[in-house]
Motif scaffolding. Structure first.
Motif, PDB file in Angstrom:
ATOM      1  N   TYR A  72       1.051  -1.110  -0.155  1.00 60.22           N
ATOM      2  CA  TYR A  72       0.105  -0.003   0.058  1.00 60.22           C
ATOM      3  C   TYR A  72       0.817   1.341   0.092  1.00 60.22           C
ATOM      4  N   SER A  73       2.152   1.111   0.230  1.00 58.17           N
ATOM      5  CA  SER A  73       3.109   2.461   0.456  1.00 58.17           C
ATOM      6  C   SER A  73       3.897   2.486  -0.990  1.00 58.17           C
ATOM      7  N   CYS A  74       4.523   1.476  -1.532  1.00 54.55           N
ATOM      8  CA  CYS A  74       5.519   1.549  -2.433  1.00 54.55           C
ATOM      9  C   CYS A  74       4.645   1.207  -4.055  1.00 54.55           C
ATOM     10  N   PHE A  75       3.357   0.506  -3.575  1.00 50.67           N
ATOM     11  CA  PHE A  75       2.622  -0.209  -4.883  1.00 50.67           C
ATOM     12  C   PHE A  75       3.278  -1.243  -5.704  1.00 50.67           C
ATOM     13  N   LEU A  76       4.285  -1.776  -5.063  1.00 51.98           N
ATOM     14  CA  LEU A  76       5.056  -2.971  -5.656  1.00 51.98           C
ATOM     15  C   LEU A  76       4.182  -4.275  -5.438  1.00 51.98           C
ATOM     16  N   VAL A  77       4.182  -4.998  -6.467  1.00 50.89           N
ATOM     17  CA  VAL A  77       3.733  -6.338  -6.045  1.00 50.89           C
ATOM     18  C   VAL A  77       4.796  -7.407  -5.740  1.00 50.89           C
ATOM     19  N   LYS A  78       4.483  -7.865  -4.454  1.00 54.34           N
ATOM     20  CA  LYS A  78       5.401  -8.808  -3.820  1.00 54.34           C
ATOM     21  C   LYS A  78       4.797 -10.001  -3.486  1.00 54.34           C
ATOM     22  N   HIS A  79       5.712 -10.932  -3.138  1.00 57.53           N
ATOM     23  CA  HIS A  79       5.324 -12.382  -2.564  1.00 57.53           C
ATOM     24  C   HIS A  79       4.724 -11.920  -1.206  1.00 57.53           C
ATOM     25  N   ARG A  80       3.714 -12.764  -0.790  1.00 55.57           N
ATOM     26  CA  ARG A  80       3.139 -12.727   0.435  1.00 55.57           C
ATOM     27  C   ARG A  80       4.187 -13.072   1.657  1.00 55.57           C
ATOM     28  N   SER A  81       5.259 -13.627   1.632  1.00 54.33           N
ATOM     29  CA  SER A  81       6.208 -13.637   2.436  1.00 54.33           C
ATOM     30  C   SER A  81       6.899 -12.399   2.817  1.00 54.33           C
ATOM     31  N   GLN A  82       6.734 -11.299   1.950  1.00 52.06           N
ATOM     32  CA  GLN A  82       7.160  -9.947   2.313  1.00 52.06           C
ATOM     33  C   GLN A  82       6.277  -9.119   3.102  1.00 52.06           C
ATOM     34  N   ILE A  83       5.239  -9.514   3.510  1.00 49.55           N
ATOM     35  CA  ILE A  83       4.358  -8.814   4.150  1.00 49.55           C
ATOM     36  C   ILE A  83       4.838  -8.702   5.627  1.00 49.55           C
ATOM     37  N   ALA A  84       4.932  -7.311   5.950  1.00 46.16           N
ATOM     38  CA  ALA A  84       5.355  -6.963   7.613  1.00 46.16           C
ATOM     39  C   ALA A  84       4.470  -6.822   8.406  1.00 46.16           C
ATOM     40  N   VAL A  85       3.536  -6.045   7.696  1.00 43.42           N
ATOM     41  CA  VAL A  85       2.439  -5.432   8.823  1.00 43.42           C
ATOM     42  C   VAL A  85       1.136  -5.351   7.922  1.00 43.42           C
ATOM     43  N   THR A  86      -0.015  -5.389   8.593  1.00 46.37           N
ATOM     44  CA  THR A  86      -1.186  -4.964   7.956  1.00 46.37           C
ATOM     45  C   THR A  86      -1.977  -4.204   8.647  1.00 46.37           C
ATOM     46  N   ARG A  87      -2.448  -2.761   8.095  1.00 47.00           N
ATOM     47  CA  ARG A  87      -3.041  -1.898   8.851  1.00 47.00           C
ATOM     48  C   ARG A  87      -4.218  -1.335   8.413  1.00 47.00           C
ATOM     49  N   ASN A  88      -5.490  -1.534   8.811  1.00 50.26           N
ATOM     50  CA  ASN A  88      -6.654  -1.066   8.242  1.00 50.26           C
ATOM     51  C   ASN A  88      -7.111  -1.844   6.872  1.00 50.26           C
ATOM     52  N   GLY A  89      -6.615  -2.964   6.675  1.00 46.52           N
ATOM     53  CA  GLY A  89      -7.089  -3.906   5.577  1.00 46.52           C
ATOM     54  C   GLY A  89      -6.060  -3.640   4.468  1.00 46.52           C
ATOM     55  N   HIS A  90      -4.978  -2.906   4.875  1.00 43.54           N
ATOM     56  CA  HIS A  90      -3.754  -2.533   3.793  1.00 43.54           C
ATOM     57  C   HIS A  90      -2.471  -3.416   4.029  1.00 43.54           C
ATOM     58  N   SER A  91      -1.893  -3.932   3.348  1.00 39.07           N
ATOM     59  CA  SER A  91      -0.806  -4.635   3.523  1.00 39.07           C
ATOM     60  C   SER A  91       0.608  -3.936   3.287  1.00 39.07           C
ATOM     61  N   TYR A  92       1.727  -3.737   4.072  1.00 36.68           N
ATOM     62  CA  TYR A  92       2.647  -3.042   3.812  1.00 36.68           C
ATOM     63  C   TYR A  92       4.163  -4.141   3.715  1.00 36.68           C
ATOM     64  N   CYS A  93       4.609  -4.034   2.973  1.00 38.06           N
ATOM     65  CA  CYS A  93       6.033  -4.806   2.645  1.00 38.06           C
ATOM     66  C   CYS A  93       7.007  -4.532   3.767  1.00 38.06           C
ATOM     67  N   VAL A  94       8.047  -5.469   3.823  1.00 42.13           N
ATOM     68  CA  VAL A  94       9.296  -5.077   4.651  1.00 42.13           C
ATOM     69  C   VAL A  94       9.903  -3.905   4.460  1.00 42.13           C
ATOM     70  N   ASP A  95      10.053  -3.646   3.299  1.00 43.55           N
ATOM     71  CA  ASP A  95      10.831  -2.264   3.024  1.00 43.55           C
ATOM     72  C   ASP A  95      10.072  -1.139   3.640  1.00 43.55           C
ATOM     73  N   CYS A  96       8.813  -0.919   3.603  1.00 42.01           N
ATOM     74  CA  CYS A  96       7.846   0.034   3.862  1.00 42.01           C
ATOM     75  C   CYS A  96       7.546   0.056   5.320  1.00 42.01           C
TER      76      CYS A  96
END
Length: 98
Positions: A72-96
């Motif tokens: 939701y921050s960088c809008f890049l498509v990544k593998h589910r293993s890169q999800i760091a946190v989910t806030r308000n239904g939006h997923s953020y990657c490890v980098d963001c």
């Protein structure tokens, strides 16, 4: 080409190449070059700000895979293993996530 660094080096006195020989070798190396037509070479260059309105872009969009998410921050498509946190239904990657 392998170089033997332990072998003794040649000194200027041991060198048998004359200046004329070296000049002819240099000229021989340049003689093998292919002359390129400047007009044809210039046609392949794209200048900044060039008008590309006549160009057509073809893009094939693939559907989202089951093991992917869009950050939701960088809008890049990544593998589910890169999800760091989910806030308000939006997923953020490890980098963001920071």
């Amino acid at each position: 080409m392998a170089t033997d660094y332990d072998a003794p080096r040649k000194t200027d006195e041991e060198s048998e190449d004359s200046i004329e020989e070296l000049k002819t070798r240099r000229n021989d190396k340049n003689s093998g070059k292919v002359d390129e037509d400047e007009v044809e070479a210039a046609e392949s260059f794209e200048l900044p700000g060039a008008d590309l309105s006549h160009e057509e872009l073809t893009v094939r969009v693939l559907p989202r895979q089951a093991d992917e998410f869009t950050c939701y921050s960088c809008f890049l498509v990544k593998h589910r293993s890169q999800i760091a946190v989910t806030r308000n239904g939006h997923s953020y990657c490890v980098d963001c996530a920071d």
